[in-house]
Design a protein around this motif. Structure first.
Motif, short mmCIF file in Angstrom:
data_model
loop_
_atom_site.label_atom_id
_atom_site.label_comp_id
_atom_site.label_asym_id
_atom_site.label_seq_id
_atom_site.Cartn_x
_atom_site.Cartn_y
_atom_site.Cartn_z
N GLY A 136 0.80 -1.21 0.00
CA GLY A 136 0.00 0.00 0.00
C GLY A 136 0.83 1.26 0.00
O GLY A 136 0.51 2.24 -0.68
N LEU A 137 1.93 1.25 0.75
CA LEU A 137 2.81 2.43 0.80
C LEU A 137 3.44 2.71 -0.55
O LEU A 137 3.59 3.87 -0.95
N LEU A 138 3.82 1.66 -1.28
CA LEU A 138 4.44 1.85 -2.59
C LEU A 138 3.45 2.43 -3.60
O LEU A 138 3.85 3.15 -4.52
N ALA A 139 2.18 2.11 -3.44
CA ALA A 139 1.17 2.72 -4.30
C ALA A 139 0.93 4.17 -3.92
O ALA A 139 0.60 5.01 -4.76
N HIS A 140 1.10 4.45 -2.64
CA HIS A 140 0.88 5.82 -2.14
C HIS A 140 2.04 6.75 -2.50
O HIS A 140 1.83 7.91 -2.86
N CYS A 141 3.27 6.24 -2.41
CA CYS A 141 4.44 7.05 -2.75
C CYS A 141 5.58 6.13 -3.16
O CYS A 141 5.72 5.04 -2.64
N ASN A 142 6.40 6.58 -4.09
CA ASN A 142 7.49 5.76 -4.59
C ASN A 142 8.80 5.97 -3.83
O ASN A 142 9.74 5.20 -3.98
N ASP A 143 8.87 7.04 -3.05
CA ASP A 143 10.13 7.39 -2.40
C ASP A 143 10.20 6.84 -0.98
O ASP A 143 9.88 7.51 -0.02
N LEU A 144 10.62 5.57 -0.87
CA LEU A 144 10.80 4.93 0.43
C LEU A 144 12.25 4.53 0.59
O LEU A 144 12.94 4.21 -0.38
N SER A 145 12.73 4.52 1.82
CA SER A 145 14.10 4.13 2.11
C SER A 145 14.39 2.72 1.61
O SER A 145 13.55 1.83 1.69
N GLY A 146 15.62 2.52 1.12
CA GLY A 146 16.01 1.20 0.62
C GLY A 146 16.93 0.44 1.55
O GLY A 146 17.41 -0.64 1.20
N ILE A 147 17.18 0.95 2.75
CA ILE A 147 18.14 0.32 3.66
C ILE A 147 17.75 -1.11 4.00
O ILE A 147 18.60 -2.00 4.08
N ASN A 148 16.47 -1.36 4.20
CA ASN A 148 16.03 -2.69 4.61
C ASN A 148 15.80 -3.65 3.45
O ASN A 148 15.24 -4.72 3.63
N GLY A 149 16.20 -3.26 2.25
CA GLY A 149 16.08 -4.16 1.11
C GLY A 149 14.78 -3.98 0.35
O GLY A 149 13.89 -3.24 0.75
N VAL A 150 14.69 -4.68 -0.78
CA VAL A 150 13.57 -4.46 -1.69
C VAL A 150 12.25 -4.99 -1.16
O VAL A 150 11.19 -4.59 -1.63
N MET A 151 12.28 -5.91 -0.21
CA MET A 151 11.03 -6.45 0.32
C MET A 151 10.49 -5.65 1.50
O MET A 151 9.34 -5.80 1.89
N ARG A 152 11.34 -4.80 2.10
CA ARG A 152 10.91 -4.02 3.27
C ARG A 152 11.29 -2.55 3.13
O ARG A 152 11.85 -1.96 4.06
N PRO A 153 11.00 -1.93 2.01
CA PRO A 153 11.39 -0.52 1.84
C PRO A 153 10.71 0.38 2.85
O PRO A 153 9.51 0.29 3.08
N GLY A 154 11.50 1.24 3.47
CA GLY A 154 10.96 2.22 4.40
C GLY A 154 10.68 1.72 5.80
O GLY A 154 10.44 2.52 6.71
N ILE A 155 10.70 0.42 6.00
CA ILE A 155 10.28 -0.13 7.29
C ILE A 155 11.39 0.02 8.33
O ILE A 155 12.47 -0.54 8.19
N VAL A 156 11.10 0.79 9.36
CA VAL A 156 12.06 1.06 10.43
C VAL A 156 11.84 0.10 11.60
O VAL A 156 12.78 -0.38 12.22
N HIS A 157 10.58 -0.16 11.91
CA HIS A 157 10.22 -1.11 12.97
C HIS A 157 8.92 -1.77 12.55
O HIS A 157 8.25 -1.34 11.62
N ARG A 158 8.58 -2.86 13.23
CA ARG A 158 7.39 -3.61 12.84
C ARG A 158 6.46 -3.83 14.03
O ARG A 158 6.89 -3.78 15.17
N ILE A 159 5.21 -4.08 13.72
CA ILE A 159 4.29 -4.63 14.71
C ILE A 159 3.65 -5.86 14.08
O ILE A 159 3.56 -5.97 12.85
N ASP A 160 3.24 -6.80 14.91
CA ASP A 160 2.75 -8.08 14.41
C ASP A 160 1.47 -7.92 13.59
O ASP A 160 0.74 -6.93 13.72
N LYS A 161 1.20 -8.92 12.78
CA LYS A 161 0.02 -8.91 11.92
C LYS A 161 -1.26 -8.60 12.69
O LYS A 161 -2.07 -7.77 12.28
N ASP A 162 -1.46 -9.26 13.82
CA ASP A 162 -2.70 -9.10 14.57
C ASP A 162 -2.62 -8.03 15.65
O ASP A 162 -3.46 -7.98 16.55
#
Length: 303
Positions: free
Chosen positions: A114-140
């Motif tokens: 969803g974020l990639l559809a919203h904007c293309n400019d996300l950080s690439g530090i965490n790799g191509v599968m996790r662009p922009g993700i600094v920290h996570r919270i669980d699915k549920d």
């Protein structure tokens, strides 16, 4: 690939090369520069070096800037609950049931899609599968996440997490009636030796600290607020189980007989950090989702 040459002057002599390069171009994060050095894309006087190399006067630095990597993640338009956005950071309220980033078994419908559809400019530090993700919270787990739109912002936010200056407060419902109003769990967390899919308090685990306070007590349950000092995987869920008050609804760490809730009753309600560009402290609050509020009302009615 673009190439750049830089000659060391007096002002930079004696400084580390990764620090120098990250100041030459503000869009280059130190982590990104270190990756380039590791990949042999940075030469000093024609030779490969390490990131801790200290430059000398008149050293000639050659940088080969790699082409941008095309993302494998497919952008998907979705209705994101965005609390804040500028050219560096996005703060988004993730609904319960949504996975943060693609992984085996979850290649679409994630927050990253969803974020990639919203904007293309996300950080690439965490790799191509996790662009922009600094920290996570669980699915549920529902609630607030900060997302970096460039590598410099990403590095700043991660540094704040490491220095424990980010405010992260969660609300949860746990099994049992906690008698004391406040508490702190200081216990290391690592992989469960009996089940590698779970985390547990283990002697050789990573340092983990959770502070909690009571919001309200019910029959057999307690509504609490937890504040993270560290951010280990499943930290609140593991720590509350460890002290005998597992989260209600938790399929991994809770009892089999629990409240009728689809997943752990946990919401990341408060998030605060210093803006990576301005240094201004920003804090955001997201109200409890409807199913969480409904559950609390049911617990009140059952008293």
């Amino acid at each position: 690939m673009e190439k750049l040459q830089h000659i060391i002057r007096d002002v930079d002599s004696g400084n580390r090369i990764d620090k120098i390069l990250s100041t030459i171009n503000k869009e280059w994060s130190r982590t990104q520069v270190q990756d380039w050095i590791k990949d042999g894309l940075v030469l000093v006087n024609g030779n490969k070096i390490k990131a801790n190399y200290k430059c000398n006067l008149n050293d000639v630095i050659e940088v080969t800037i790699p082409d941008a990597v095309e993302l494998d993640v497919v952008p998907e338009a979705m209705d994101l609950d965005i609390y804040y956005e500028d050219k560096d950071v996005i703060v988004v309220n993730k609904p319960r049931g949504m996975v943060v980033h693609p992984a085996p078994g979850h290649t679409s419908g994630t927050l990253v899609n969803g974020l990639l559809a919203h904007c293309n400019d996300l950080s690439g530090i965490n790799g191509v599968m996790r662009p922009g993700i600094v920290h996570r919270i669980d699915k549920d787990t529902s609630g607030l996440l900060m997302v970096a739109k460039n590598d410099v912002a990403h590095e700043s936010l991660v540094d704040q997490l490491v220095k424990k200056s980010v405010t992260r407060k969660y609300q949860a419902v746990v099994h049992g009636v906690i008698p004391h109003d406040y508490g702190t769990v200081d216990a290391p967390i690592g992989r469960d030796k009996q089940d590698r899919q779970r985390m547990a308090v283990v002697d050789n685990g990573k340092h983990a600290v959770t502070h909690f306070r009571i919001i309200e007590r019910f029959n057999n349950y307690t509504h609490i607020e937890c504040e993270l000092e560290t951010g280990r995987t499943h930290q609140i869920r593991v720590h509350m189980k460890y002290i005998g008050y597992p989260l209600a609804g938790d399929p991994k760490y809770g009892p089999k007989r629990t409240l009728p809730f689809n997943g752990q009753v946990l919401h990341a309600g408060v998030l605060g950090f210093n803006h990576p560009r301005t240094g201004e402290y920003l804090e955001f609050s997201a109200p409890l989702p409807e199913d969480f509020s409904t559950l609390l009302q049911q617990l009140k009615n059952d008293r």
